[in-house]
Motif scaffolding. Sequence first.
Motif, PDB file in Angstrom:
ATOM      1  N   UNK A  10       0.837  -1.193   0.000  1.00  0.00           N
ATOM      2  CA  UNK A  10       0.000   0.000   0.000  1.00  0.00           C
ATOM      3  C   UNK A  10       0.874   1.246   0.000  1.00  0.00           C
ATOM      4  N   UNK A  11       0.750   2.094  -1.025  1.00  0.00           N
ATOM      5  CA  UNK A  11       1.603   3.268  -1.131  1.00  0.00           C
ATOM      6  C   UNK A  11       0.844   4.587  -1.014  1.00  0.00           C
ATOM      7  N   UNK A  12      -0.471   4.572  -1.190  1.00  0.00           N
ATOM      8  CA  UNK A  12      -1.219   5.823  -1.120  1.00  0.00           C
ATOM      9  C   UNK A  12      -2.650   5.537  -0.713  1.00  0.00           C
ATOM     10  N   UNK A  13      -3.165   6.348   0.200  1.00  0.00           N
ATOM     11  CA  UNK A  13      -4.558   6.248   0.602  1.00  0.00           C
ATOM     12  C   UNK A  13      -5.431   6.896  -0.468  1.00  0.00           C
ATOM     13  N   UNK A 257       1.852  14.366   6.167  1.00  0.00           N
ATOM     14  CA  UNK A 257       1.814  15.507   5.255  1.00  0.00           C
ATOM     15  C   UNK A 257       0.838  15.338   4.098  1.00  0.00           C
ATOM     16  N   UNK A 258       0.658  14.103   3.651  1.00  0.00           N
ATOM     17  CA  UNK A 258      -0.233  13.858   2.518  1.00  0.00           C
ATOM     18  C   UNK A 258      -0.696  12.405   2.579  1.00  0.00           C
ATOM     19  N   UNK A 259      -1.301  11.908   1.493  1.00  0.00           N
ATOM     20  CA  UNK A 259      -1.884  10.572   1.505  1.00  0.00           C
ATOM     21  C   UNK A 259      -0.894   9.464   1.169  1.00  0.00           C
ATOM     22  N   UNK A 336       2.887  17.257  15.896  1.00  0.00           N
ATOM     23  CA  UNK A 336       1.754  16.395  15.532  1.00  0.00           C
ATOM     24  C   UNK A 336       0.717  17.144  14.685  1.00  0.00           C
ATOM     25  N   UNK A 337       1.126  17.703  13.551  1.00  0.00           N
ATOM     26  CA  UNK A 337       0.145  18.406  12.712  1.00  0.00           C
ATOM     27  C   UNK A 337      -0.805  17.416  12.049  1.00  0.00           C
ATOM     28  N   UNK A 338      -2.037  17.832  11.869  1.00  0.00           N
ATOM     29  CA  UNK A 338      -3.020  17.018  11.162  1.00  0.00           C
ATOM     30  C   UNK A 338      -3.581  17.806   9.989  1.00  0.00           C
ATOM     31  N   UNK A 339      -3.771  17.124   8.879  1.00  0.00           N
ATOM     32  CA  UNK A 339      -4.475  17.729   7.752  1.00  0.00           C
ATOM     33  C   UNK A 339      -5.964  17.799   8.066  1.00  0.00           C
ATOM     34  N   UNK A 340      -6.603  18.842   7.561  1.00  0.00           N
ATOM     35  CA  UNK A 340      -8.019  19.051   7.810  1.00  0.00           C
ATOM     36  C   UNK A 340      -8.747  19.152   6.475  1.00  0.00           C
ATOM     37  N   UNK A 341      -9.798  18.359   6.331  1.00  0.00           N
ATOM     38  CA  UNK A 341     -10.675  18.467   5.184  1.00  0.00           C
ATOM     39  C   UNK A 341     -11.970  19.143   5.582  1.00  0.00           C
ATOM     40  N   UNK A 388      -7.534  14.045   9.160  1.00  0.00           N
ATOM     41  CA  UNK A 388      -6.988  12.881   8.478  1.00  0.00           C
ATOM     42  C   UNK A 388      -5.975  12.138   9.354  1.00  0.00           C
ATOM     43  N   UNK A 389      -5.769  10.867   9.028  1.00  0.00           N
ATOM     44  CA  UNK A 389      -4.689  10.050   9.607  1.00  0.00           C
ATOM     45  C   UNK A 389      -4.794   9.904  11.119  1.00  0.00           C
ATOM     46  N   UNK A 390      -6.010   9.739  11.633  1.00  0.00           N
ATOM     47  CA  UNK A 390      -6.199   9.614  13.081  1.00  0.00           C
ATOM     48  C   UNK A 390      -6.526   8.183  13.514  1.00  0.00           C
ATOM     49  N   UNK A 391      -6.160   7.207  12.707  1.00  0.00           N
ATOM     50  CA  UNK A 391      -6.439   5.824  13.086  1.00  0.00           C
ATOM     51  C   UNK A 391      -5.610   5.334  14.254  1.00  0.00           C
ATOM     52  N   UNK A 392      -4.488   5.980  14.533  1.00  0.00           N
ATOM     53  CA  UNK A 392      -3.634   5.591  15.650  1.00  0.00           C
ATOM     54  C   UNK A 392      -3.616   6.661  16.720  1.00  0.00           C
TER      55      UNK A 392
END
Length: 457
Positions: A10-13, A257-259, A336-341, A388-392
């Motif tokens: 898996x290389x990209x969400x 930083x990205x997907x 711990x920056x998070x991307x926001x949609x 984004x990316x908050x599964x952990x």
Amino acid sequence: MESAHEHEGLRRIDAHRRDRVVRAAAAAGLVGERHVAAGFLDVDGVRRTVADLHAAFGQDVPVLHTFAVKAAALVPVLRLVADAGMGCEVASPGELALARAAGVPADRIVLDSPAKTDAELAEALGLGVAVNADNLQELDRTAALLAVRRSASVLGLRVNPQVGAGTIGAMSTASEHSKFGVPLRDPGARERVLDALDRYPWLTRLHVHVGSQGCWPDLIAAGVRATWELAEEVNRRAGRRQVTSVDLGGGLPVNFDDDEVRPTHAEYAAHLRAAVPGLFGGDYSLVTEFGRSVVAKHGFTAARVEYTKEVGGRRIALTHAGAHLATRTVFMPDAWPLRVGVHHPDGTPRRGPEEVQDVAGPCCFAGDLVARGRALPRIEPGDLVVLHDTGGYYTSAPWAYNSIARPAVHGFTTAGGQVRFATVRTEQTLAEIAAEAGGAHADTLTSLARGGPGGER
């Protein structure tokens, strides 16, 4: 649905797939006016990553891949990763209880903690759970327990190779003054470790964990190499294969930083093979303890925007995503920056010109912001913000500040072409909040102040 060549992992969400899930969640009422925040975990993505992890290490040496329970301390998640072929790494009696509730066999559980009590050690030894002692005093306690009972547990010692810190000091566990493990570079420390292994022939494992986010593969590999060299020295000194396994820890960092998924487990395993080829020669079985890298990019958190306002020439969105859900991001935004949609109330992504905005949470302090000065499509009341990316660590580690209810967590799959959801954890009720805050003991302090009984003693 994630696009990747099978042999590359898996290389990209898939962002379009994630947007589709947000729309489905809004349509199902899982997040919105009634349920103002919720966490979501991608079942398909987690299973794919676990498969990639197994493939990365290959079959030439036996490896027990354990999941660090702290990364997603939710029983259905632990059952999911166990079903996909992982064990569990636990660091407290509570985490051990969660792993057992998930049905993980004792011989696939590893207990790590720097402050195990006699009772915790006795329980682990009785169950046959593997135990990594944090220090030499703990080894002595373990020896006393083993003197009166047999155990099927694999027993190890955690060492600190003192190879240095990563970019986040709080996440670095192999620095000069780390609280974890027995240091190897302090004066006389290495000899004390060797003497302990001489004294306790039942010690057959060495454990190292260099750190977590901010510790890159070269630093992790340096710590692993130092531990392998120690294992070789122990075995030469003993004249036999006393150390038969090495626990490599986990800690592979995640790209927020990205997907893109980077570094991958395959890249890490290749790096490790190049740096410590002797580890893969067949003399040692291995253990890993990955957590964040298994689940982080397969989760997101969605929350409703309640209000917006203009302050000092900047737009602020007051949302239900704040420090109670993203504690590390609020207090350490640079680390711990998070991307926001930004999504419409129906879950469709907002498009159009971007403007600089703050995204604030509901907690009652001024610093409760998950994004500061971020260029985003104009946010409106009723919209949904997606972290984004908050599964952990995010959905499973809420902060109880202001007694804000813990949100529900839902798993999802798109197998078969439809988005389907399943409950991982239900939303906390107000009655549960009151009970957790001592509701059953409401009268004890006033009774004590008036000279009456004080309740439990």
